[in-house]
Write a protein that holds these residues in place. Structure first.
Motif, short mmCIF file in Angstrom:
data_model
loop_
_atom_site.label_atom_id
_atom_site.label_comp_id
_atom_site.label_asym_id
_atom_site.label_seq_id
_atom_site.Cartn_x
_atom_site.Cartn_y
_atom_site.Cartn_z
N PRO A 166 46.04 40.18 44.57
CA PRO A 166 44.89 39.50 44.72
C PRO A 166 43.52 40.23 44.10
O PRO A 166 43.61 41.48 44.27
CB PRO A 166 44.69 39.28 46.14
N PRO A 167 42.74 39.53 43.53
CA PRO A 167 41.74 40.23 42.84
C PRO A 167 40.56 41.08 43.90
O PRO A 167 40.55 40.42 45.01
CB PRO A 167 40.80 39.18 41.89
N PRO A 168 40.16 42.00 43.54
CA PRO A 168 39.11 42.56 44.48
C PRO A 168 37.70 41.51 44.48
O PRO A 168 36.80 41.70 43.97
CB PRO A 168 38.83 43.79 44.03
N LEU A 169 37.83 40.61 45.49
CA LEU A 169 36.84 39.61 45.50
C LEU A 169 35.45 40.13 45.89
O LEU A 169 35.48 41.11 46.82
CB LEU A 169 37.19 38.40 46.42
N PRO A 170 34.36 39.63 45.28
CA PRO A 170 32.90 39.70 45.87
C PRO A 170 32.86 39.36 47.20
O PRO A 170 33.40 38.47 47.65
CB PRO A 170 32.23 39.10 44.85
N GLU A 171 31.72 39.97 47.66
CA GLU A 171 31.45 39.47 49.06
C GLU A 171 31.07 37.66 48.66
O GLU A 171 30.44 37.45 47.91
CB GLU A 171 29.98 40.15 49.82
N PRO A 172 31.33 36.68 49.90
CA PRO A 172 31.18 35.39 49.64
C PRO A 172 30.02 35.01 49.53
O PRO A 172 29.70 34.14 48.66
CB PRO A 172 31.83 34.80 50.77
N ASP A 195 26.30 36.78 36.70
CA ASP A 195 27.16 35.80 37.03
C ASP A 195 28.40 36.18 36.46
O ASP A 195 29.71 35.73 36.87
CB ASP A 195 26.51 34.37 36.70
N ARG A 196 28.16 36.31 35.23
CA ARG A 196 29.50 36.93 34.17
C ARG A 196 30.25 37.79 34.82
O ARG A 196 31.46 37.81 34.91
CB ARG A 196 28.95 37.21 32.84
N ALA A 197 29.71 38.95 35.42
CA ALA A 197 30.41 39.93 35.99
C ALA A 197 31.09 39.37 37.26
O ALA A 197 32.31 39.96 37.60
CB ALA A 197 29.36 41.15 36.45
N LEU A 198 30.62 38.55 37.76
CA LEU A 198 31.14 37.76 39.33
C LEU A 198 32.49 37.26 38.60
O LEU A 198 33.63 37.11 39.48
CB LEU A 198 30.18 37.08 40.08
N VAL A 199 32.20 36.23 37.68
CA VAL A 199 33.44 35.64 37.22
C VAL A 199 34.42 36.69 36.84
O VAL A 199 35.55 36.27 37.15
CB VAL A 199 33.14 34.88 36.18
N ASN A 200 34.21 37.73 36.25
CA ASN A 200 35.26 38.75 35.74
C ASN A 200 36.15 39.49 36.89
O ASN A 200 37.14 39.37 36.82
CB ASN A 200 34.65 39.69 34.89
N GLN A 201 35.09 39.66 37.90
CA GLN A 201 35.62 40.20 39.20
C GLN A 201 36.58 39.20 39.82
O GLN A 201 37.93 39.63 40.56
CB GLN A 201 34.52 40.67 40.10
N VAL A 202 36.43 37.97 39.93
CA VAL A 202 37.28 36.94 40.55
C VAL A 202 38.32 36.74 39.80
O VAL A 202 39.67 36.52 40.25
CB VAL A 202 36.54 35.64 40.85
N LEU A 203 38.45 36.52 38.52
CA LEU A 203 39.29 36.42 37.56
C LEU A 203 40.41 37.55 37.46
O LEU A 203 41.62 37.27 37.17
CB LEU A 203 38.95 35.89 36.25
N GLY A 204 39.95 38.63 37.41
CA GLY A 204 40.83 39.83 37.25
C GLY A 204 41.48 39.82 35.73
O GLY A 204 41.16 38.92 34.85
N GLU A 246 44.70 36.84 29.84
CA GLU A 246 44.86 35.92 30.85
C GLU A 246 44.60 36.47 32.13
O GLU A 246 44.58 37.68 32.49
CB GLU A 246 46.55 35.70 31.05
N SER A 247 43.96 35.62 32.92
CA SER A 247 43.49 35.83 34.37
C SER A 247 44.57 36.30 35.40
O SER A 247 45.84 36.09 34.92
CB SER A 247 42.44 34.76 35.05
N VAL A 248 44.47 36.44 36.55
CA VAL A 248 45.62 36.72 37.80
C VAL A 248 45.94 35.39 37.83
O VAL A 248 46.64 35.27 38.54
CB VAL A 248 45.08 37.46 38.84
N LEU A 264 43.37 29.46 43.52
CA LEU A 264 41.90 29.34 42.97
C LEU A 264 41.10 28.85 44.04
O LEU A 264 39.79 29.01 44.31
CB LEU A 264 41.51 28.78 41.55
N ALA A 265 41.76 27.35 44.82
CA ALA A 265 41.28 26.81 45.55
C ALA A 265 40.84 27.61 46.84
O ALA A 265 40.03 27.31 47.65
CB ALA A 265 42.20 25.72 45.80
N GLU A 266 41.87 28.11 47.21
CA GLU A 266 41.69 29.22 48.13
C GLU A 266 40.61 30.07 48.10
O GLU A 266 39.72 30.59 49.27
CB GLU A 266 43.10 29.89 48.73
#
Length: 286
Positions: free
Chosen positions: A40-46, A87-96, A114-116, A276-278
């Motif tokens: 699981p990617p290190p997700l940002p705070e919601p 915003d791009r950094a957050l997308v990168n963080q979620v995708l891994g 490829e992302s995770v 990704l839905a989760e």
């Protein structure tokens, strides 16, 4: 939940005497060191993600594209070139970063990671070494990789006079030429296992020069380390597997579409859509 590694196409077998030359002339770029499995990617705070509406919209568009692809629909790339840097950094963080990376070399090239979420790719489109477009793309492999390999591939060339010292290379080339003319989209790949064939150093060098290398290089960590390169013979690929010490353990030539070891399968796309839905539900609940 862990990603299922890309399938290993040929069972490994012990190497017998004479199965490969000690003076292997081929040189390979450095390989990644570790087998890749889904983490699981290190997700940002919601609240951080929710407050960056452009990043959230890009991820929602990617999820919608995954769902449409799973349903069998054609989906267009999602252009995120205009996203603010935060915003791009957050997308990168979620995708891994997932297990496959690809590049198309040359003035009009691309870099794809490829992302995770298998089957969801981050693709940088390049012109003269500069990024001109930044997209998210859903599919087995980015379309630019397929297009470049198709453009690289040419027709078989007459063998002509042969140098002394060749053993199996001419017959291998003839088989490849025959198979690439017979192969049809949707058919399984035709695989020649070079590891099991007695090849002299002259054989390897002649075959390498005859096939050449195209612009596409793919690195996969789905089952150990794997390097995939398109050749100048249409629909023909060199696929080489390495162990942790970067020693070649399996060397093949494949006739077909992009080798399966680099491609996201239908089940991968389905799993990615669910995961990704989760993530999006987790953001929306906060």
């Amino acid at each position: 939940m862990m990603n299922t590694p890309r399938p290993f196409p040929i069972p490994l077998v012990p190497l017998g005497p004479g199965s490969q030359s000690d003076d292997e002339p081929l040189a390979f770029i450095a390989m990644p060191k570790d087998m890749s499995t889904y983490q699981p990617p290190p997700l940002p705070e919601p609240e951080a993600l929710a407050s960056h509406r452009d990043a959230l919209a890009a991820l929602q568009a990617a999820h919608a594209a995954l769902r449409r692809k799973v349903a069998g629909e054609a989906v267009a790339p999602i252009d995120i070139s205009a996203l603010p840097e935060a915003d791009r950094a957050l997308v990168n963080q979620v995708l891994g970063e997932g297990e496959v990376a690809a590049q198309v070399q040359g003035p009009e090239g691309l870099q794809a990671q490829e992302s995770v979420f298998a089957g969801l790719w981050r693709v940088l489109h390049l012109r003269g070494g500069q990024v001109v477009r930044d997209t998210l793309e859903v599919g087995a492999v980015p379309q630019g990789v397929i297009d470049a390999a198709a453009a690289d591939g040419g027709a078989p060339q007459p063998i002509g006079p042969l140098p002394a010292g060749l053993m199996n290379a001419p017959s291998i080339y003839e088989e490849l030429c025959d198979q690439q003319q017979r192969w049809q989209p949707g058919a399984p790949a035709h695989v020649l296992n070079l590891t099991l064939l007695p090849l002299t150093g002259d054989d390897s060098l002649w075959l390498q020069n005859r096939l050449g290398e195209g612009r596409v290089v793919i690195l996969s960590r789905g089952y150990g380390n794997c390097r995939i390169v398109d050749t100048r013979l249409a629909r023909t690929w060199r696929v080489t597997y390495f162990n942790a010490q970067d020693m070649i353990i399996l060397d093949t030539l494949e006739v077909g579409s992009v080798p399966e070891v680099a491609c996201a399968a239908q089940q991968d796309l389905e799993d990615s859509a669910e995961r990704l839905a989760e993530v999006l539900e987790w953001v929306e609940k906060e």
